[in-house]
Design an enzyme around this catalytic site. Sequence first.
Site, PDB file in Angstrom:
ATOM      1  N   CYS A   1      30.743  32.165  56.316  1.00 26.16           N
ATOM      2  CA  CYS A   1      31.452  30.909  56.043  1.00 26.16           C
ATOM      3  C   CYS A   1      30.490  29.762  55.786  1.00 26.16           C
ATOM      4  O   CYS A   1      30.609  29.052  54.796  1.00 26.16           O
ATOM      5  CB  CYS A   1      32.385  30.578  57.211  1.00 26.16           C
TER       6      CYS A   1
ATOM      7  N   CYS B   1      32.590  29.921  52.481  1.00 27.57           N
ATOM      8  CA  CYS B   1      33.491  28.763  52.391  1.00 27.57           C
ATOM      9  C   CYS B   1      32.791  27.429  52.152  1.00 27.57           C
ATOM     10  O   CYS B   1      33.207  26.655  51.277  1.00 27.57           O
ATOM     11  CB  CYS B   1      34.301  28.618  53.678  1.00 27.57           C
TER      12      CYS B   1
ATOM     13  N   LYS C   1      30.645  27.157  48.891  1.00 26.41           N
ATOM     14  CA  LYS C   1      31.626  27.303  47.808  1.00 26.41           C
ATOM     15  C   LYS C   1      32.397  25.996  47.612  1.00 26.41           C
ATOM     16  O   LYS C   1      32.547  25.497  46.504  1.00 26.41           O
ATOM     17  CB  LYS C   1      32.570  28.468  48.155  1.00 26.41           C
TER      18      LYS C   1
ATOM     19  N   TYR D   1      40.226  36.273  45.281  1.00 27.79           N
ATOM     20  CA  TYR D   1      39.876  34.906  45.670  1.00 27.79           C
ATOM     21  C   TYR D   1      38.539  34.480  45.058  1.00 27.79           C
ATOM     22  O   TYR D   1      38.424  33.442  44.421  1.00 27.79           O
ATOM     23  CB  TYR D   1      39.642  34.827  47.188  1.00 27.79           C
TER      24      TYR D   1
ATOM     25  N   GLU E   1      37.829  31.743  42.112  1.00 29.24           N
ATOM     26  CA  GLU E   1      37.203  30.475  42.512  1.00 29.24           C
ATOM     27  C   GLU E   1      35.929  30.222  41.723  1.00 29.24           C
ATOM     28  O   GLU E   1      35.711  29.122  41.198  1.00 29.24           O
ATOM     29  CB  GLU E   1      36.917  30.485  44.020  1.00 29.24           C
TER      30      GLU E   1
ATOM     31  N   HIS F   1      57.381   8.860  47.575  1.00 31.54           N
ATOM     32  CA  HIS F   1      57.444   8.616  46.140  1.00 31.54           C
ATOM     33  C   HIS F   1      56.459   7.545  45.711  1.00 31.54           C
ATOM     34  O   HIS F   1      56.296   6.562  46.428  1.00 31.54           O
ATOM     35  CB  HIS F   1      58.876   8.164  45.775  1.00 31.54           C
TER      36      HIS F   1
ATOM     37  N   GLU G   1      56.584  15.519  46.633  1.00 36.42           N
ATOM     38  CA  GLU G   1      57.962  15.175  46.986  1.00 36.42           C
ATOM     39  C   GLU G   1      58.933  16.235  46.474  1.00 36.42           C
ATOM     40  O   GLU G   1      60.029  16.405  46.988  1.00 36.42           O
ATOM     41  CB  GLU G   1      58.343  13.779  46.469  1.00 36.42           C
TER      42      GLU G   1
HETATM   43  P1  NDP Z   1      39.600  40.418  47.043  1.00 34.52           P
HETATM   44  O1  NDP Z   1      39.944  41.623  47.800  1.00 34.52           O
HETATM   45  O2  NDP Z   1      40.421  39.193  47.147  1.00 34.52           O
HETATM   46  O3  NDP Z   1      39.476  40.787  45.495  1.00 34.52           O
HETATM   47  C1  NDP Z   1      38.687  41.840  45.042  1.00 34.52           C
HETATM   48  C2  NDP Z   1      38.864  41.962  43.553  1.00 34.52           C
HETATM   49  O4  NDP Z   1      37.949  42.923  43.056  1.00 34.52           O
HETATM   50  C3  NDP Z   1      40.254  42.413  43.169  1.00 34.52           C
HETATM   51  O5  NDP Z   1      40.624  41.733  42.009  1.00 34.52           O
HETATM   52  C4  NDP Z   1      40.054  43.900  42.924  1.00 34.52           C
HETATM   53  O6  NDP Z   1      40.938  44.447  41.991  1.00 34.52           O
HETATM   54  C5  NDP Z   1      38.663  43.909  42.326  1.00 34.52           C
HETATM   55  N1  NDP Z   1      38.003  45.191  42.509  1.00 34.52           N
HETATM   56  C6  NDP Z   1      37.881  45.912  43.638  1.00 34.52           C
HETATM   57  N2  NDP Z   1      37.188  47.037  43.422  1.00 34.52           N
HETATM   58  C7  NDP Z   1      36.869  47.032  42.110  1.00 34.52           C
HETATM   59  C8  NDP Z   1      36.174  47.943  41.279  1.00 34.52           C
HETATM   60  N3  NDP Z   1      35.693  49.083  41.751  1.00 34.52           N
HETATM   61  N4  NDP Z   1      36.028  47.617  39.966  1.00 34.52           N
HETATM   62  C9  NDP Z   1      36.546  46.470  39.476  1.00 34.52           C
HETATM   63  N5  NDP Z   1      37.213  45.572  40.226  1.00 34.52           N
HETATM   64  C10 NDP Z   1      37.376  45.858  41.524  1.00 34.52           C
HETATM   65  O7  NDP Z   1      38.080  40.149  47.432  1.00 34.52           O
HETATM   66  P2  NDP Z   1      37.130  38.923  47.259  1.00 34.52           P
HETATM   67  O8  NDP Z   1      35.783  39.531  47.157  1.00 34.52           O
HETATM   68  O9  NDP Z   1      37.567  37.998  46.183  1.00 34.52           O
HETATM   69  O10 NDP Z   1      37.293  38.164  48.641  1.00 34.52           O
HETATM   70  C11 NDP Z   1      37.166  38.880  49.858  1.00 34.52           C
HETATM   71  C12 NDP Z   1      37.977  38.246  50.946  1.00 34.52           C
HETATM   72  O11 NDP Z   1      37.344  37.061  51.369  1.00 34.52           O
HETATM   73  C13 NDP Z   1      39.369  37.810  50.523  1.00 34.52           C
HETATM   74  O12 NDP Z   1      40.308  38.841  50.603  1.00 34.52           O
HETATM   75  C14 NDP Z   1      39.660  36.721  51.496  1.00 34.52           C
HETATM   76  O13 NDP Z   1      40.167  37.283  52.665  1.00 34.52           O
HETATM   77  C15 NDP Z   1      38.295  36.117  51.749  1.00 34.52           C
HETATM   78  N6  NDP Z   1      38.116  34.881  50.979  1.00 34.52           N
HETATM   79  C16 NDP Z   1      38.918  33.819  51.194  1.00 34.52           C
HETATM   80  C17 NDP Z   1      38.766  32.660  50.483  1.00 34.52           C
HETATM   81  C18 NDP Z   1      39.661  31.506  50.730  1.00 34.52           C
HETATM   82  O14 NDP Z   1      40.337  31.488  51.749  1.00 34.52           O
HETATM   83  N7  NDP Z   1      39.724  30.532  49.836  1.00 34.52           N
HETATM   84  C19 NDP Z   1      37.725  32.504  49.473  1.00 34.52           C
HETATM   85  C20 NDP Z   1      36.941  33.692  49.304  1.00 34.52           C
HETATM   86  C21 NDP Z   1      37.132  34.819  50.035  1.00 34.52           C
HETATM   87  P3  NDP Z   1      42.401  45.017  42.435  1.00 34.52           P
HETATM   88  O15 NDP Z   1      43.270  43.817  42.654  1.00 34.52           O
HETATM   89  O16 NDP Z   1      42.797  45.812  41.236  1.00 34.52           O
HETATM   90  O17 NDP Z   1      42.176  45.841  43.642  1.00 34.52           O
END
Ligand code: NDP
Length: 452
Positions: free
Chosen positions: A42, A47, A50, A178, A182, A435, A440
Amino acid sequence: MTFDYDLFVIGGGSGGVRAGRLAAEGGARVGLAEEFRMGGTCVIRGCVPKKLMVFASSYGPAARQARDYGWEYEGGSFRWERFRPKLQAELARLEGIYRTNLARAGADIFHARATLRDAHTVALSTGETFTARHILVATGGRPFVPETTEGHELAITSNEVFDLETFPERILIVGGGYIACEFACIFNGLGAHVAQWYRGAQILRGFDDEVRGHLAELIRERGVDLHVGLEVERMERREGRIWVKGSDGREDVFDQVLYATGRVPNTAGLGLEEAGVRLGRWGEIVVDDYSQTSVPSIYAVGDVTNRINLTPVAIREAVAFHETVFKGNPTKPDHENVPSAVFTQPEYGAVGLSEEQAREREPIDVYCAAFRPMQRSFIGRPDRVLFKLVVSQATQKVLGCHIVADGAGEMIQLAAVAVKMGATKADFDATVAVHPTMAEEIVLMKTPVRSG
Ligand code: NDP
């Protein structure tokens, strides 16, 4: 039996530090080992940096919009070399605060890798060995990069992105979760050419379908070259840049390729299984409702347990662990109605169920308003914000709230209080609008757009 410590924590991230600090403040003898930097994902590579980059990336578009509001503005560009040292200095400051607070509480901090020897013993990479009545594993997670793609080693992850020597003029972001969404928006806002390739049909799988479509449209409108159903087939280093071939045959060249393809729990090489700690299918530590592992003296909190991988959740789990183990007050962390925000531009804030999740459970009414907010329509911008409530037909309780708008992360925090309290649609309706605001609309939606 006597122990060196009442609690030994492995991992100095949000969960580990909170548990260690609370226990030490309560008089327990606490040791904590962290092999990298205090603060964890984080603070050091998640976080916090970022969000600072989100702020940085918002000024370019804001300055351009200012011109449409009558300001003189001659253009300008982002200077990574000016921003990066400030970012690093801020992270060092925060790391210091984490370290100081923990030390002030009386905990011993070891800059070392710790592994489990048995149910009550940890061995440090410094050669020291300590026994502890309780051990808390809070080692978090790390980025996952699919190694099946040829040239995958050329890619960076969110671990490296904050330390780049030079700003990438052209960047490919792989993934649709995510982190991918982002960073696509961040680099776009900072002035890079951004392509985002996602293998599935729509970004942000698991979130509300209508919102996913709406957000994808806005991300494209703001300039991200977003493609779905597209994967990287091969990457090669060519003339100092990265040549990429896509699964549809396209070829392109980028300065950086950022893989944001998920995260995996940090459990390898910790001696967990040897000590009898059960791991799940993704390598996560399996815990019960009280964060206790299959070894009674060993607990785990945060991303390493792969429950809900968010900092505030890890902190709640750490607090519940402390209540349970050190205050004799068995407490389950509450994983219901956890709000979160995706810090895209615009942001997406969500709490509760998506329309699809809710409909699987019971008949619902869906209220939704998508419109051009005053601030943008004045300057002829096409962006539309979205406010959506998913309401139980039987109880009239609001089961889910979804907001896509600048500041949605801030708004959803407040809406989440109402949803968590079990507010009904009538409670929302009874609240007078502020408002003129965008928000709202959340108390003004009169007729469901869909029912059933
Ligand atoms: P996510 O699990 O959110 O997303 C992973 C992405 O990678 C998905 O789109 C997935 O596709 C894709 N993916 C997975 N495996 C492959 C592969 N072999 N080839 C191609 N694409 C692939 O993970 P993140 O890394 O974005 O974030 C991890 C976690 O961190 C989040 O789940 C969240 O809990 C936390 N986080 C929270 C944030 C916030 O609160 N703002 C900000 C950043 C992270 P598919 O959907 O098809 O599986």
